[in-house]
Scaffold this motif. Structure first.
Motif, PDB file in Angstrom:
ATOM      1  N   VAL A  41      33.104  78.854  73.786  1.00 43.68           N
ATOM      2  CA  VAL A  41      33.194  77.786  72.796  1.00 43.68           C
ATOM      3  C   VAL A  41      31.766  77.448  72.384  1.00 43.68           C
ATOM      4  O   VAL A  41      30.952  77.061  73.222  1.00 43.68           O
ATOM      5  CB  VAL A  41      33.888  76.540  73.370  1.00 43.68           C
ATOM      6  CG1 VAL A  41      33.943  75.435  72.317  1.00 43.68           C
ATOM      7  CG2 VAL A  41      35.290  76.889  73.860  1.00 43.68           C
ATOM      8  N   THR A  42      31.442  77.605  71.103  1.00 39.13           N
ATOM      9  CA  THR A  42      30.074  77.319  70.665  1.00 39.13           C
ATOM     10  C   THR A  42      29.895  75.814  70.527  1.00 39.13           C
ATOM     11  O   THR A  42      30.575  75.147  69.744  1.00 39.13           O
ATOM     12  CB  THR A  42      29.723  78.056  69.365  1.00 39.13           C
ATOM     13  OG1 THR A  42      28.391  77.701  68.962  1.00 39.13           O
ATOM     14  CG2 THR A  42      30.677  77.765  68.226  1.00 39.13           C
ATOM     15  N   ILE A  43      28.998  75.271  71.351  1.00 36.23           N
ATOM     16  CA  ILE A  43      28.677  73.842  71.360  1.00 36.23           C
ATOM     17  C   ILE A  43      27.189  73.750  71.034  1.00 36.23           C
ATOM     18  O   ILE A  43      26.339  73.885  71.919  1.00 36.23           O
ATOM     19  CB  ILE A  43      28.990  73.190  72.717  1.00 36.23           C
ATOM     20  CG1 ILE A  43      30.412  73.546  73.172  1.00 36.23           C
ATOM     21  CG2 ILE A  43      28.797  71.686  72.647  1.00 36.23           C
ATOM     22  CD1 ILE A  43      30.744  73.094  74.582  1.00 36.23           C
ATOM     23  N   GLY A  44      26.881  73.574  69.763  1.00 33.95           N
ATOM     24  CA  GLY A  44      25.509  73.726  69.310  1.00 33.95           C
ATOM     25  C   GLY A  44      24.849  72.447  68.857  1.00 33.95           C
ATOM     26  O   GLY A  44      25.492  71.408  68.681  1.00 33.95           O
ATOM     27  N   THR A  87      24.407  76.459  72.352  1.00 29.24           N
ATOM     28  CA  THR A  87      24.064  77.211  71.138  1.00 29.24           C
ATOM     29  C   THR A  87      22.974  76.487  70.352  1.00 29.24           C
ATOM     30  O   THR A  87      23.030  75.259  70.208  1.00 29.24           O
ATOM     31  CB  THR A  87      25.292  77.375  70.215  1.00 29.24           C
ATOM     32  OG1 THR A  87      26.348  78.002  70.932  1.00 29.24           O
ATOM     33  CG2 THR A  87      24.952  78.227  68.998  1.00 29.24           C
ATOM     34  N   ILE A  88      22.016  77.247  69.842  1.00 25.56           N
ATOM     35  CA  ILE A  88      21.056  76.723  68.871  1.00 25.56           C
ATOM     36  C   ILE A  88      21.629  77.000  67.492  1.00 25.56           C
ATOM     37  O   ILE A  88      21.825  78.154  67.103  1.00 25.56           O
ATOM     38  CB  ILE A  88      19.686  77.386  69.034  1.00 25.56           C
ATOM     39  CG1 ILE A  88      19.109  77.050  70.413  1.00 25.56           C
ATOM     40  CG2 ILE A  88      18.725  76.928  67.936  1.00 25.56           C
ATOM     41  CD1 ILE A  88      17.887  77.850  70.774  1.00 25.56           C
ATOM     42  N   PHE A 337      40.173  76.778  66.433  1.00 29.49           N
ATOM     43  CA  PHE A 337      38.882  76.093  66.564  1.00 29.49           C
ATOM     44  C   PHE A 337      37.960  76.829  67.532  1.00 29.49           C
ATOM     45  O   PHE A 337      38.301  77.052  68.695  1.00 29.49           O
ATOM     46  CB  PHE A 337      39.119  74.667  67.045  1.00 29.49           C
ATOM     47  CG  PHE A 337      37.900  73.790  67.001  1.00 29.49           C
ATOM     48  CD1 PHE A 337      37.118  73.702  65.863  1.00 29.49           C
ATOM     49  CD2 PHE A 337      37.535  73.039  68.114  1.00 29.49           C
ATOM     50  CE1 PHE A 337      36.000  72.879  65.823  1.00 29.49           C
ATOM     51  CE2 PHE A 337      36.431  72.212  68.080  1.00 29.49           C
ATOM     52  CZ  PHE A 337      35.650  72.137  66.934  1.00 29.49           C
ATOM     53  N   LEU A 338      36.766  77.197  67.049  1.00 27.64           N
ATOM     54  CA  LEU A 338      35.800  77.950  67.847  1.00 27.64           C
ATOM     55  C   LEU A 338      34.675  77.091  68.416  1.00 27.64           C
ATOM     56  O   LEU A 338      33.955  77.550  69.315  1.00 27.64           O
ATOM     57  CB  LEU A 338      35.161  79.071  67.007  1.00 27.64           C
ATOM     58  CG  LEU A 338      36.090  80.108  66.408  1.00 27.64           C
ATOM     59  CD1 LEU A 338      35.284  81.121  65.598  1.00 27.64           C
ATOM     60  CD2 LEU A 338      36.898  80.817  67.489  1.00 27.64           C
ATOM     61  N   GLY A 339      34.493  75.871  67.891  1.00 27.96           N
ATOM     62  CA  GLY A 339      33.425  75.027  68.398  1.00 27.96           C
ATOM     63  C   GLY A 339      32.740  74.247  67.295  1.00 27.96           C
ATOM     64  O   GLY A 339      33.174  74.265  66.142  1.00 27.96           O
ATOM     65  N   TRP A 340      31.647  73.571  67.668  1.00 30.68           N
ATOM     66  CA  TRP A 340      30.962  72.680  66.724  1.00 30.68           C
ATOM     67  C   TRP A 340      29.459  72.690  66.954  1.00 30.68           C
ATOM     68  O   TRP A 340      28.976  73.007  68.047  1.00 30.68           O
ATOM     69  CB  TRP A 340      31.500  71.251  66.872  1.00 30.68           C
ATOM     70  CG  TRP A 340      31.167  70.603  68.200  1.00 30.68           C
ATOM     71  CD1 TRP A 340      30.098  69.801  68.490  1.00 30.68           C
ATOM     72  CD2 TRP A 340      31.920  70.707  69.419  1.00 30.68           C
ATOM     73  NE1 TRP A 340      30.129  69.401  69.807  1.00 30.68           N
ATOM     74  CE2 TRP A 340      31.242  69.942  70.402  1.00 30.68           C
ATOM     75  CE3 TRP A 340      33.104  71.372  69.774  1.00 30.68           C
ATOM     76  CZ2 TRP A 340      31.706  69.836  71.712  1.00 30.68           C
ATOM     77  CZ3 TRP A 340      33.554  71.264  71.083  1.00 30.68           C
ATOM     78  CH2 TRP A 340      32.867  70.498  72.029  1.00 30.68           C
TER      79      TRP A 340
END
Length: 385
Positions: A41-44, A87-88, A337-340
């Motif tokens: 899960v991309t949490i950027g 994630t950046i 949903f892939l992340g935020w």
């Protein structure tokens, strides 16, 4: 106890390891998969840039605490991991002017001075997943003097090849790159300045709709063929659409054959009605495209000592944290949903809000609840799967 991979996610959901980030659809649930084969899960965090520590009020802090870009990036990476971010995100930041004269996306835009994006070496210092931008055109909603290219011209084709060749060459073998964004909130709907693609001027509604599809199709076809030519290993995340303004169906139809992910910027009202509106609109666009979704830019703000005029319904940093958690919880277990990616890292005079204050100290009332939420994301998403 959960075991976490080197990319920062729970290793309980496994797929084949390919050495690069990719997409999988498992039991109707879309997943980003990391190079080691784990669901991700991309949490950027967006707008992470050392320029925010080089104003008159905090330059001495940068010199004493970091002293070099490499040290600052390593410090940033530690912060993000400590806070549960993995994630950046988009790294350009709005650095000129004060918020009091900033843009109105729905009124008169101004020229926003932005810092430059990170180099390939910068991402190696950070050593964590990241997304890159390939700015195909300069027709952002925030751009006071947008430039609309002739996407059918030989010059545009050559320019797209140059962009892909020059940017992708340094990243094609990267194990940390998730994929490529294109333009940040592009003005596919008429721009507030009145400017538009030349071929769309003076058309009636039906004619414009048909021609807009042709323009968008050529735009996506041209840039994506060159990205895939020079980097066949990573995802194309597409434009970061301005969800608050709306996304034309003609553009969504045009992007479908060429882009892997639907990426949307959406700043919701801090209440249940606003959260449900965001969910409904994201779900509608997702259903139309069939693509999984990254919430590519979302944020909130309240009054601070540096930005007392930055008002909203949110009264303090604890309120910001509650809004962060409540807004994302509404869509967290959606199968698409892939992340935020959160806006933003450090508060400055121009953008006006951040996770850290202007003197490089975290807003603890904000980040402590957020950190707890971020670190429980996998349990909250996959407990029902």
């Amino acid at each position: 106890m959960s075991k976490f991979s080197s990319y920062g996610e729970d290793e309980k959901r496994k797929f084949q390891a390919t050495g690069y980030f990719r997409l999988e659809q498992d039991h109707e649930k879309w997943c980003l998969v990391d190079p080691e084969g784990n669901a991700f899960v991309t949490i950027g965090v967006n707008h992470a840039d050392e320029s925010n520590l080089k104003y008159d009020h905090n330059f001495e802090i940068w010199k004493k605490k970091y002293g070099s870009r490499e040290n600052w990036i390593k410090g940033l990476s530690k912060d993000l991991k400590d806070w549960g971010f993995n994630t950046i995100g988009w790294t350009g930041d709005y650095i000129s002017g004060d918020w009091g004269i900033a843009l109105d996306w729905f009124g008169d835009p101004i020229n926003l001075g932005h810092s430059t994006s990170w180099s390939a070496a910068d991402y190696k210092y950070a050593d964590m997943p990241y997304c890159l931008q390939i700015r195909v055109a300069e027709f952002e909603d925030w751009n006071g003097q947008p430039s609309y290219p002739d996407v059918f011209s030989h010059e545009f084709d050559m320019y797209c090849e140059y962009l892909a060749r020059s940017i992708c060459a340094d990243h094609t073998e990267s194990k940390n790159l998730i994929g490529y964004f294109l333009v940040d909130i592009p003005a596919w709907l008429p721009h507030a300045s009145g400017r538009d693609f030349e071929v769309l001027k003076d058309l009636n509604e039906k004619e414009r709709s048909s021609k807009l599809f042709e323009v968008a199709s050529k735009y996506y076809e041209t840039i994506t063929k060159y990205i895939r030519k020079y980097d066949p290993n990573h995802l194309i995340l597409g434009d970061r659409y301005n969800g608050n303004k709306g996304i034309p169906e003609e553009v969504l139809s045009a992007m479908k054959p060429y882009v892997d992910v639907l990426s949307v910027q959406y700043f919701t009202s801090p209440n249940e009605e606003g959260y449900q509106k965001m969910k409904k609109e994201l779900s509608s666009w997702q259903k139309f495209t069939g693509k999984p979704v990254i919430l590519a830019d979302i944020g909130n703000w309240c009054q601070t000592c540096m930005n007392p005029n930055r008002v909203s319904e949110i009264k303090d940093q604890s309120g910001r944290a509650a809004d962060y958690i409540d807004s994302l919880s509404v869509i967290l277990d959606e199968p698409w949903f892939l992340g935020w990616h959160w806006c933003a890292h450090l508060e400055n005079k121009a953008r006006g809000w951040g996770i850290k204050d202007p003197y490089d100290e975290p807003y603890h009332d904000f980040i402590n609840p957020v950190k707890e939420f971020n670190k429980n994301v996998y349990k909250n998403i996959y407990q029902k799967v």
